[in-house]
Design a protein around this motif. Sequence first.
Motif, PDB file in Angstrom:
ATOM      1  N   ARG A  88     -12.739   0.108   4.192  1.00  0.00           N
ATOM      2  CA  ARG A  88     -13.735  -0.424   3.256  1.00  0.00           C
ATOM      3  C   ARG A  88     -13.124  -1.509   2.369  1.00  0.00           C
ATOM      4  NH1 ARG A  88     -17.009   4.206   0.303  1.00  0.00           N
ATOM      5  NH2 ARG A  88     -18.401   2.431  -0.125  1.00  0.00           N
ATOM      6  N   THR A  96     -10.783   4.351   3.226  1.00  0.00           N
ATOM      7  CA  THR A  96     -10.649   3.520   2.029  1.00  0.00           C
ATOM      8  C   THR A  96     -10.054   2.163   2.410  1.00  0.00           C
ATOM      9  OG1 THR A  96     -10.201   5.557   0.841  1.00  0.00           O
ATOM     10  CG2 THR A  96      -9.752   3.493  -0.324  1.00  0.00           C
ATOM     11  N   GLN A 143      -4.092  -7.312  -3.686  1.00  0.00           N
ATOM     12  CA  GLN A 143      -4.807  -8.567  -3.421  1.00  0.00           C
ATOM     13  C   GLN A 143      -5.968  -8.757  -4.377  1.00  0.00           C
ATOM     14  OE1 GLN A 143      -5.885 -10.001   0.383  1.00  0.00           O
ATOM     15  NE2 GLN A 143      -4.315  -8.770   1.448  1.00  0.00           N
ATOM     16  N   ILE A 144      -6.786  -7.683  -4.514  1.00  0.00           N
ATOM     17  CA  ILE A 144      -8.003  -7.849  -5.303  1.00  0.00           C
ATOM     18  C   ILE A 144      -7.680  -8.075  -6.775  1.00  0.00           C
ATOM     19  CG2 ILE A 144      -8.525  -5.408  -5.824  1.00  0.00           C
ATOM     20  CD1 ILE A 144     -11.239  -7.554  -4.499  1.00  0.00           C
ATOM     21  N   SER A 155     -14.403  -5.302   2.286  1.00  0.00           N
ATOM     22  CA  SER A 155     -14.950  -5.950   1.094  1.00  0.00           C
ATOM     23  C   SER A 155     -14.128  -7.166   0.683  1.00  0.00           C
ATOM     24  CB  SER A 155     -15.103  -4.934  -0.040  1.00  0.00           C
ATOM     25  OG  SER A 155     -13.889  -4.731  -0.671  1.00  0.00           O
ATOM     26  N   LEU A 156     -12.782  -7.077   0.920  1.00  0.00           N
ATOM     27  CA  LEU A 156     -11.943  -8.258   0.636  1.00  0.00           C
ATOM     28  C   LEU A 156     -12.396  -9.415   1.497  1.00  0.00           C
ATOM     29  CD1 LEU A 156      -8.250  -7.024   0.284  1.00  0.00           C
ATOM     30  CD2 LEU A 156      -9.775  -7.882  -1.491  1.00  0.00           C
ATOM     31  N   LYS A 201     -11.408   6.889  -4.569  1.00  0.00           N
ATOM     32  CA  LYS A 201     -11.239   5.639  -3.827  1.00  0.00           C
ATOM     33  C   LYS A 201     -12.302   5.432  -2.756  1.00  0.00           C
ATOM     34  CE  LYS A 201      -6.895   6.787  -3.096  1.00  0.00           C
ATOM     35  NZ  LYS A 201      -5.491   6.779  -2.583  1.00  0.00           N
ATOM     36  N   SER A 251      -6.304 -11.593  -7.213  1.00  0.00           N
ATOM     37  CA  SER A 251      -7.365 -12.606  -7.234  1.00  0.00           C
ATOM     38  C   SER A 251      -8.236 -12.480  -8.472  1.00  0.00           C
ATOM     39  CB  SER A 251      -8.223 -12.496  -5.969  1.00  0.00           C
ATOM     40  OG  SER A 251      -8.792 -11.217  -5.887  1.00  0.00           O
ATOM     41  N   MET A 298     -15.586 -10.812   0.285  1.00  0.00           N
ATOM     42  CA  MET A 298     -15.450 -11.577  -0.961  1.00  0.00           C
ATOM     43  C   MET A 298     -14.736 -12.905  -0.760  1.00  0.00           C
ATOM     44  SD  MET A 298     -14.391  -8.582  -3.571  1.00  0.00           S
ATOM     45  CE  MET A 298     -13.420  -9.684  -4.563  1.00  0.00           C
ATOM     46  N   ILE A 317      -4.512  -3.810  -0.410  1.00  0.00           N
ATOM     47  CA  ILE A 317      -5.868  -4.198  -0.810  1.00  0.00           C
ATOM     48  C   ILE A 317      -5.963  -4.338  -2.321  1.00  0.00           C
ATOM     49  CG2 ILE A 317      -8.266  -3.377  -0.929  1.00  0.00           C
ATOM     50  CD1 ILE A 317      -7.651  -1.961   1.807  1.00  0.00           C
ATOM     51  N   TYR A 318      -5.493  -3.292  -3.034  1.00  0.00           N
ATOM     52  CA  TYR A 318      -5.623  -3.313  -4.487  1.00  0.00           C
ATOM     53  C   TYR A 318      -4.782  -4.435  -5.098  1.00  0.00           C
ATOM     54  CZ  TYR A 318      -8.124   1.123  -4.115  1.00  0.00           C
ATOM     55  OH  TYR A 318      -9.026   2.075  -3.795  1.00  0.00           O
ATOM     56  N   GLN A 373     -15.232   6.358  -2.530  1.00  0.00           N
ATOM     57  CA  GLN A 373     -16.630   6.193  -2.947  1.00  0.00           C
ATOM     58  C   GLN A 373     -16.898   4.841  -3.615  1.00  0.00           C
ATOM     59  OE1 GLN A 373     -17.674   9.616  -5.297  1.00  0.00           O
ATOM     60  NE2 GLN A 373     -17.549  11.003  -3.527  1.00  0.00           N
ATOM     61  N   VAL A 374     -15.863   4.086  -3.827  1.00  0.00           N
ATOM     62  CA  VAL A 374     -16.071   2.778  -4.502  1.00  0.00           C
ATOM     63  C   VAL A 374     -15.428   1.655  -3.695  1.00  0.00           C
ATOM     64  CG1 VAL A 374     -16.252   3.728  -6.824  1.00  0.00           C
ATOM     65  CG2 VAL A 374     -14.015   3.144  -5.898  1.00  0.00           C
ATOM     66  N   THR A 375     -15.923   0.462  -3.944  1.00  0.00           N
ATOM     67  CA  THR A 375     -15.299  -0.700  -3.298  1.00  0.00           C
ATOM     68  C   THR A 375     -14.177  -1.189  -4.217  1.00  0.00           C
ATOM     69  OG1 THR A 375     -16.818  -2.198  -4.399  1.00  0.00           O
ATOM     70  CG2 THR A 375     -17.480  -1.392  -2.219  1.00  0.00           C
ATOM     71  N   PRO A 376     -13.226  -1.953  -3.675  1.00  0.00           N
ATOM     72  CA  PRO A 376     -12.138  -2.468  -4.517  1.00  0.00           C
ATOM     73  C   PRO A 376     -12.691  -3.294  -5.683  1.00  0.00           C
ATOM     74  CG  PRO A 376     -11.625  -2.787  -2.212  1.00  0.00           C
ATOM     75  CD  PRO A 376     -13.029  -2.277  -2.260  1.00  0.00           C
ATOM     76  N   GLN A 377     -13.723  -4.041  -5.422  1.00  0.00           N
ATOM     77  CA  GLN A 377     -14.297  -4.885  -6.478  1.00  0.00           C
ATOM     78  C   GLN A 377     -14.833  -4.026  -7.629  1.00  0.00           C
ATOM     79  OE1 GLN A 377     -14.147  -8.299  -6.603  1.00  0.00           O
ATOM     80  NE2 GLN A 377     -14.789  -7.865  -8.703  1.00  0.00           N
ATOM     81  N   GLN A 378     -15.437  -2.895  -7.256  1.00  0.00           N
ATOM     82  CA  GLN A 378     -15.958  -1.979  -8.290  1.00  0.00           C
ATOM     83  C   GLN A 378     -14.824  -1.481  -9.181  1.00  0.00           C
ATOM     84  OE1 GLN A 378     -18.107   0.648  -5.660  1.00  0.00           O
ATOM     85  NE2 GLN A 378     -20.083   0.097  -6.618  1.00  0.00           N
ATOM     86  N   GLU A 389     -14.480  -2.011 -13.112  1.00  0.00           N
ATOM     87  CA  GLU A 389     -14.310  -0.891 -14.021  1.00  0.00           C
ATOM     88  C   GLU A 389     -13.144  -1.142 -14.971  1.00  0.00           C
ATOM     89  OE1 GLU A 389     -16.616   1.566 -13.786  1.00  0.00           O
ATOM     90  OE2 GLU A 389     -15.776   2.350 -15.668  1.00  0.00           O
TER      91      GLU A 389
END
Lengths: 134, 748
Positions: free
Chosen positions: B513, B510, A19-20, B517-518, A105, A23, B521, A16-17, A107-112, A116
Motif C-alpha cells: 500500500r 503495508t 521517502q514520504i 500510494s507513493l 500501519k 518529500s 503521489m 516508504i516512510y 489501516q492508513v496510507t503513508p500520506q495519512q 497526522e
Amino acid sequence: MKKILIAEDDFFIRDIYSQIFLSAGYTVEVAVDGLDALEKVKVTVYDIILLDIMMPKMSGLDALRELRKLTPPAKDIPVFIITNLGQENVIEEAFKIGMDGYIIKSQVTPQQIVNEINTFFTNKETAAAQNKIT
Amino acid sequence: MKLTIRTKLLIGFTLLLVLSSLIQAFSFSITREYISSQISEFQLLEAKKGAGEIESFFTDLNATNLGLARVYRDSILMASGSASKNDLSFITQYTIKNNEHVRKIAYLTLQGRELMKYDLHGQVSQDQLNYELFTDSFKTAAAGKTAISKVYYLEKELGPHIDIFTPVFETNDKVAAVIKMQVNLEQLRKRIENIKSQDDGHIYIVDEEGRLIAHHSQQYVFERPNLSSRALIKATLTSSTPSPDAFSYNNENNVAVTAKAVKIPGINWVAVFEQPTSKAYDFLVFIRNFFLITLIGSSLFLLLIALMLSENLTQAIRKLQQSVQAIEHGELNTPILIKSGDEIEALSHSFASMVNQLLQRENSLRKEKHENEILLQSLTDAVVGLDSNYNLIVFNKAAEKLTGLSATNVIGKNVDEILHFYQQQELVPFAVYSLQEEELIRKLKEKGLNMSNDKGEKTTVSITTAPILFQAQQVGSIITFHDITQVQELEEMKLDFVSMAAHELRTPLTAIRGYASLLEMENAKELDDSGKQLIRRLVMSSESLGNLIDNLLSVARIERNIFGVEARPVDLTNTIKNVVDGLKQQANTQNKKLTLVLPHELPVVLADAFRVGQVLLNLIANALNYTKEGASITVTAEKKDNLLQVSVTDTGQGIPKEAISKLFVKFFRVSGSLKQGSKGTGLGLFISKSIIEMHHGKIWVESELGKGTTFTFVLPIAKPEDISNFQQNATETDLTVKSQPGIIVRKS
C-alpha cells in the motif's frame, strides 16, 4: 526542518516512510531496531520518533520505556507508535508509558501518517502560541 | 379399647356360655317342678292305696259282722227262723278260726251284758261273762250304728287292737243286741306291706291321735310311738283334704324322707306314704347332675373350642402378619400362603398374588433400571443427576472419567462441592448457572464452561441441563457434560493461526500500500490515465485485502472475547455523518443515491462510537456493493422509545428468505440468485452483530425480493445515572481520541 527518526525493522516500510517524509520536507534518520533507536536518540535531538513495536533486539515499547527514563531533551521527544498490532491492551500499555500517538500501519496510507504528524505539530505550535499569549 | 381376636372370641363364647347356662338352669327348674309334682302325685296315690287297704279291711270286717248279726237275729231273736243257736255258735267260732286277726266275738245286750262270748279256744264259760262299759262306741252301736273303738293295747300282746261294735236289728229295725268284735291290727301290717313301693317307699298308719298302728316294722309298732309331732300327720289330722305340700322329715331310722298322707274317712285315721328323699328324687338328682355335667362339659368344650379357634385364627393371622412385615421390609420372596381353609387363606392368596405382581413389577423395574444403568454408563458424555437441593444422585462412568472422581465418593454431596465451573476466571455455582437466561445459557453451552476437579485439572465442557419433573414439579435435574476441551484447543489453535497469519500478512501489505500510494503521489504527473487507473486499482485492492485481514483479526478477537468495545456516553450524530459523508463519493461514482435522514438531536447512548461507525460503514458498504446503478440508499437514525434506531434501506433486489436467518453467521454469503455475484468475506455482518450485541443492542434485517432490504440496529439510550457514573470513573484511556480508523492520539 523537522528532524524525524523512523525506527522500523522492515526495510520496505522504512524506505516508504523515509521517502514520504523526505518529500514532505522532513530530515529523516532511520533505526533498524529499538536498541539502535535508543543509541541514536542519545546523540541527536529529534522533533519526533516513529517507533515500531515488533522489532528485534529491543521492542518498541521497551525502547519507549527506556527513552522516558532519559534526561531532557531526549526524554521529552514525542513518540508515535507505528505498528500492526491493534489490541486494546497494547494501545493502553503504550499510552501508559507515554506515547503521543498510535498508528496501525495497515489501516492508513503513508500520506495519512504524514498528515497526522503535520497536524500534531500544528496543534502543538498553536497550543504553544496560546500559552505565550496568556 | 384394643382387644385381640382371642379376647374377643373368649368374650363371645363366655356370653354364649352364660346364656346357655341360664337356659339350662331355667329348663332344669321347670323339669324339677314337673318331677316334684310327679313325685307328689305318686306318693299321694300310694297313700291312697294304703287308705284303700284299710277301708277294704273294715269293709271285710263289717261284712263279717253283718253276717253274724243276721245269724244272731235269725237264731236267737226269731227262734222260728231257719238258723239255730248252734249255727250261731258254729259260725262265730268259724269266723274266729278263719280270721286270725279276729280275737274275740261277744254278743251283748243293750244294757251291755255279755250274752255269749267266743275266743280262739271256743265259747267262754258263763261265769266268765261280764258287762261291757258304756263307751261311746258301744252307745253308738246300741243306737243302731256300727262303731269302732279307740285303739288300745292288751297286756299280753304288744300290738294294737280295736273293738268293732255292730248293732243287731230286729225285723222292725229296732236294735236288739250289739256284736262286739275284738280285732288285732296286726293284720293291717300285712295288708299295707303288699303295697310296698319299689323305691323303698312304704306305708304306715296312725290313728286319730297320731299313734302308730301299722308299720312294716312290727318292732316299731310295738314301741307304740306317737307320731302326731310330725308336721305331715298333724296337718292331715286337722284338715279334711290332703295337703298339697310335700313334707320331709327324718324318720325313726334317721333317714331323710318325703311323705304324703291321706285321712281315711269315718275313722279319721291317716295313711302315710313315706319314701327316702334320696330315692324319691333320684331322677331329679340324676337330671340335676346331668345338667351340671353337661354345663361343665359344654363350658369346657366351648372354652377349648374358643381357644383352639382363636389360636387357629390368630396363628394364621400372626403368620400372615409376619409374612407381610417381612415383605414390608423388602423380602418379597417370603412365603405367604396359609392353609387355614378360611377367609384368611383367601386373604393370603390375595396377598400372594399382590406380592407376585409386586415382584414382577419390581423385576421389570429392576431390568429397566439395569438397562438404563447400562445405557447411562455407556454414554461417552458425562451425565450427572441432581436432586432439588443440587445434591448428586447420578454420576456415570464418563463423569468419573471426566472428573477423576469415583461415583461412590460423590453421591449425596452438593454439586458445587465437587465440580467447579468457571466462566472466564469467575466461579459460577451451578445453582446460579441453571438460573441464567436462556440466551446466555445457549452461549455458554456453545463456548463451554471451564470445569476443574479437586485435583485442579481443568476441562472445558458444554453443559446441557434437563429438569426432572415429577407431577409437574421439578424435583431435580440431569446435567450432561460434553467435553469440548479438545474442540476448544483446536479452536484456540485456529484463532492463533488466524491472528498470526493476519499479522504476518499486514507487514507486506503495508509495504504494497505504501509503495502504491507513493507511486500515485509522486509519479502521477508522468502517468497517463490508464496508468493512473492501474495504480488506483492497486491501491483499492490492497485496501480491500487490508479490510479482509482486519475483519479476520476482529473475528478472532471476538471469538476470544478480547474484542474491545469501550462504551461511553456519546452523541452519534457526528459519527453517522462522517461515515455517510465518507461513502458519498463512492456512491456518486457508482451512480447511486445515498441519503441521510437525521433529526435535530439524537439521544445520548452508551457506545463505542468508532465500533458503531464500523457497523454503519459495513451496512452502507454492503448496500452499495449489492445494489445496481441508480439505486437509492437511505440511512435513518431516530429515537424509538428508550432505543436509538439506525437503519439502512436500499432499493436493491432483496435477500432470499432462506438466506435471512443465516445472514449474520460468519463466513456466510448470499449466493446464487445474486447477479453480480458475491463480494466480501462474509465476516462483516457477523462482526456487526457481535459489536451491536456487545452494546446490549439488537440488529436485524427485513427484506423483500425485488423491492429492497432494510438493515436495522438499535442501541439502548444511556440513562442519566449511567452518564454521571461514567464521568466519575473516567480513566486514562479517556484521554485518547480516534481521529480516523487506525490512528489514535493523546488528547492535547
